[in-house]
Design an enzyme around this catalytic site. Structure first.
Site, PDB file in Angstrom:
ATOM      1  N   GLU A  45       0.702  12.583   4.157  1.00  0.00           N
ATOM      2  CA  GLU A  45      -0.475  12.432   5.015  1.00  0.00           C
ATOM      3  C   GLU A  45      -0.127  12.844   6.442  1.00  0.00           C
ATOM      4  O   GLU A  45       0.914  12.472   6.979  1.00  0.00           O
ATOM      5  CB  GLU A  45      -0.921  10.971   4.965  1.00  0.00           C
ATOM      6  CG  GLU A  45      -2.209  10.674   5.693  1.00  0.00           C
ATOM      7  CD  GLU A  45      -2.666   9.237   5.498  1.00  0.00           C
ATOM      8  OE1 GLU A  45      -3.809   8.925   5.881  1.00  0.00           O
ATOM      9  OE2 GLU A  45      -1.883   8.424   4.966  1.00  0.00           O
ATOM     10  N   LYS A 114     -10.602  12.384   4.634  1.00  0.00           N
ATOM     11  CA  LYS A 114     -10.327  11.091   4.002  1.00  0.00           C
ATOM     12  C   LYS A 114     -11.611  10.268   3.957  1.00  0.00           C
ATOM     13  O   LYS A 114     -12.319  10.124   4.957  1.00  0.00           O
ATOM     14  CB  LYS A 114      -9.241  10.358   4.799  1.00  0.00           C
ATOM     15  CG  LYS A 114      -8.659   9.134   4.126  1.00  0.00           C
ATOM     16  CD  LYS A 114      -7.457   8.619   4.916  1.00  0.00           C
ATOM     17  CE  LYS A 114      -6.803   7.431   4.247  1.00  0.00           C
ATOM     18  NZ  LYS A 114      -5.616   6.952   5.003  1.00  0.00           N
ATOM     19  N   CYS A 175      -3.812   8.367   0.478  1.00  0.00           N
ATOM     20  CA  CYS A 175      -3.198   7.065   0.771  1.00  0.00           C
ATOM     21  C   CYS A 175      -4.112   5.873   0.470  1.00  0.00           C
ATOM     22  O   CYS A 175      -4.218   5.452  -0.671  1.00  0.00           O
ATOM     23  CB  CYS A 175      -2.733   7.045   2.222  1.00  0.00           C
ATOM     24  SG  CYS A 175      -1.487   5.759   2.540  1.00  0.00           S
ATOM     25  N   SER A 359      27.702 -13.047  17.442  1.00  0.00           N
ATOM     26  CA  SER A 359      27.892 -14.464  17.759  1.00  0.00           C
ATOM     27  C   SER A 359      28.756 -15.204  16.764  1.00  0.00           C
ATOM     28  O   SER A 359      29.208 -16.314  17.043  1.00  0.00           O
ATOM     29  CB  SER A 359      26.522 -15.154  17.811  1.00  0.00           C
ATOM     30  OG  SER A 359      25.956 -15.200  16.506  1.00  0.00           O
TER      31      SER A 359
END
Length: 715
Positions: A45, A114, A175, A359
């Site tokens: 896309e 789309k 999509c 850490s």
């Protein structure tokens, strides 16, 4: 044997606004598809400009440059003799559309906009585009002059149409349309379309692939047909990692699948399909009756055939065999997704490497282990002969070495890229955390520095005393809650300043040619962000945060998996250690614990997060759900206390999310305020508020009824 055709889909590592780079990758995919004998190629896309352009989609320049890049494809004779399905945005009648360009031999056959846009979670397509939303509607599009000159015509069709060839018919969906209840592939299939292409910009989230793949398989399991799924891959400039996994499915069965995580910029997936299998699959009379009621699509005719005129038996080619779906376990997804994302971010940002304030706890340990995973993936790519990775490795890590240098191990590469710094305090930091940090850095090959920040802490602490005469104390020394928090925050924020100082100068210390700065990596997990259990502008402030959307529960699973897979036995010590910030003095009676400080466990935080975001529950709804879910563990009052405590701290700490480091998106309940989780950061008090009163009423009613020892429903 029926009529065979070779078709191609691909995953491309496109980058927003990388015009020449995107063009080169599109062309490479076309040439590779042709090399394998494909006559149809589909791509991701918005592949021309990159999916993540965001508000650049509002700029006229973007559309101009898209057309300029498309012209370069249309005029390249090497891209002829293959039907092309290319993604880019188009302006039509002053509206912006997310489109597919269907082209053949330098001519545009169809622009397919789309129909349904993604507009939830991480996606804001309706901010930039409008949906076509008119099924089977087609009209004329006036081509830009540069394209009309090539086309020999001023117009071409735009709309919801399909392409008809002498041997088959194919249509495109994009999509989000796959995820909608009434997907376009249903009507197209009923109308006789035999090949469906889907071009996506679908991001990675943990455990998401199964959902996506089941929808793709179901698309052709009911309808029959060939389905080509193409996807973006890599970091295209924002928080998301697009995870590729290009796919070809025939009648519900997978025949080809690409990688989900890869450092390849271009990955082409092909399969030989027999279109007669589709026709045989669509035999049911009920399907035939439904097809008469389906929308009728305009067919754009072309004389180009996807199959060969040569008899298939003469060339010895058969259909590609079925295969099982390959899905990574969540631990592997954590190891690979952020690793590939960080590699893209590092090489594209031109930084000199990474720095992690290490850490000795599991969060910074996870971040360091992910960088080591990244180095492992880079080494695999080098072994496979990936030229782009080789170039990037030599530019980023080889700057310390002679020309042509390449690492021999992941540890050797890690030593050039990853810098870790332990910033301790004499009275707060334990020998165990200091030792764990140093030994982990040594085992993964990181360039490690150990220091104390006591002098900076006391200098800052004394400023208030000098100015006001007041000397703040820690809680264990008789100080108030405010004093205790203020003194903890000095340490936390000092570490952030120190991390950036070292990130700027460690390359110089190591005599790296050209200097350069390191990217500082954050190490705050999604649960701590959700609860707000962090100091604003401390080490949670960084350039990017690879674990910012991963839960502590999943991080522990990842570390346990990596202990064996990466041959790092030191990781077991991080799993066994009690999570602690080590911001308060350690005494014989008291050692700081994260879960004790928060008043809830990390496992509970994950549950709160999912109920809040994914189940969309407020305080009262969450309490009613947990009355049932936790009925074997807690009574109603305990459930109420936990729910109220969570929402109280979520509300008062929400402001911290507005400044959080951009995090790799991996979890559906991420509290990322910048893109994903759009909520206020100034809340009215929950204590004494209506929702908490409703909770108290239910608790009191259950206790009066004698159900105070266990939860049994409610309203």
């Amino acid at each position: 044997m029926g009529r065979l055709m070779t078709i191609a889909t691909c995953s491309l590592n496109q980058w927003a606004l990388d015009w020449t780079g995107n063009l080169q990758r599109i062309k490479e995919s076309i040439l590779e598809a042709k090399k394998r004998g494909a006559t149809l190629r589909t791509g991701p896309e918005l592949e021309v400009c990159g999916y993540g352009c965001l508000d650049h989609f509002l700029e006229a320049d973007l559309y101009l440059h898209c057309w300029e890049m498309l012209v370069k494809i249309l005029t390249d004779k090497d891209c002829y003799d293959i039907l092309l399905d290319i993604g880019m945005p188009v302006i039509h009648r002053n509206n912006r559309f997310n489109c597919r360009i269907i082209a053949l031999n330098g001519k545009i056959l169809l622009i397919r906009p789309k129909l349904w846009l993604a507009n939830d979670g991480n996606y804001r397509e309706m901010r930039h585009f409008i949906s076509w939303s008119r099924v089977a509607h087609v009209e004329e599009f006036y081509l830009p002059r540069m394209v009309a000159k090539l086309q020999g015509e001023t117009k071409c069709p735009i709309g919801d149409a399909v392409i008809s060839t002498p041997d088959t018919c194919f249509g495109a969906e994009t999509c989000e349309e796959l995820f909608t209840p009434n997907s376009p592939h249903n009507a197209m299939s009923l109308n006789g379309v035999e090949i469906i292409t889907n071009s996506s910009g679908s991001h990675h989230s943990l455990r998401k692939l199964n959902t996506r793949m089941s929808l793709i398989q179901e698309a052709t399991r009911k309808n029959g047909g060939v389905y080509l799924y193409s996807n973006q891959q890599g970091c295209d400039g924002d928080r998301l990692y697009y995870d590729g996994c290009a796919l070809i499915v025939v009648n519900g069965e997978i025949v080809a699948q690409g990688s989900q995580f890869s450092l390849n910029d271009v990955e082409v997936v092909t399969a030989v399909v027999d279109i007669e299998e589709v026709r045989a699959y669509r035999f049911a009379p009920s399907r035939g009756l439904q097809s008469l009621q389906a929308p009728t699509y305009q067919r754009i005719e072309t004389k180009f055939s996807l199959s060969s005129d040569v008899d298939d038996l003469d060339v010895g080619v058969g259909p590609t065999e079925h295969r099982k779906l390959r899905v990574h376990e969540p631990e592997e997804e954590i190891a690979l997704g952020p690793a590939c994302y960080m590699w893209d971010y590092l090489r594209r940002s031109k930084a000199a490497g990474f720095l992690i304030p290490l850490s000795g706890g599991i969060d910074s340990c996870s971040t360091a282990t992910l960088v080591f995973s990244m180095c492992r993936e880079a080494m695999k790519a080098l072994e496979e002969g990936n030229a782009q990775v080789k170039e990037d490795v030599q530019r980023i890590a080889g700057a310390y070495e002679v020309e042509g240098w390449l690492p021999k191990t992941a540890q050797e590469l890690c030593n050039k890229i990853l810098h870790t710094v332990y910033m301790g305090m004499a009275t707060q930091s334990s020998k165990e955390t200091r030792s764990r940090a140093e030994r982990l850095a040594n085992d993964i090959g990181a360039y490690h520095t150990d220091m104390n920040i006591d002098d900076v802490f006391h200098a800052e602490k004394n400023l208030l005393t000098q100015a006001t005469g007041f000397e703040p104390k820690f809680k264990v020394h008789g100080g108030s809650i405010s004093e205790n928090l203020a003194l903890q925050n000095i340490q936390a924020r000092t570490r952030m300043v120190t991390a950036y100082y070292f990130a700027q100068l460690l390359p110089t210390v190591r005599q790296r040619p050209g200097g350069g700065s390191l990217l500082v990596l954050g190490s705050g997990n999604v649960d701590e962000c959700l609860r707000g259990y962090l100091t604003k502008y401390d080490c949670s402030s960084a350039d990017i945060n690879p674990i910012g959307s991963i839960s502590k529960v999943d991080l522990k699973r990842f570390i346990k998996w990596a202990q064996t897979t990466f041959s790092l036995p030191i990781l077991a010590e991080f799993l066994d250690a009690t999570p602690t910030a080590e911001l308060e003095p350690i005494t014989s009676e008291y050692t700081q614990s994260d879960e004790a400080d928060m008043g809830m466990t990390y496992a509970e935080l994950s549950i709160f997060g999912r109920l809040r975001k994914e189940s969309k529950l407020g305080p009262y709804g969450m309490f009613m759900r947990l009355l049932h879910d936790w009925r074997e563990q807690y009574g109603p009052r305990e459930v109420a206390d936990k729910v109220k405590r969570f929402h109280h701290f979520y509300a008062i700490n929400r402001h911290k999310m507005t400044t959080m480091t951009p995090a790799y998106h991996a979890e559906g309940y991420s509290p990322d305020d910048n893109r994903f989780d759009l909520r206020p950061f100034l809340y009215p008090p929950f204590w004494g508020g209506w929702s908490f009163k409703k909770i108290d009423e239910v608790v009191e009613r259950l206790e009066r009824a004698g159900n105070g020892g266990g939860a049994r429903g409610g309203e």
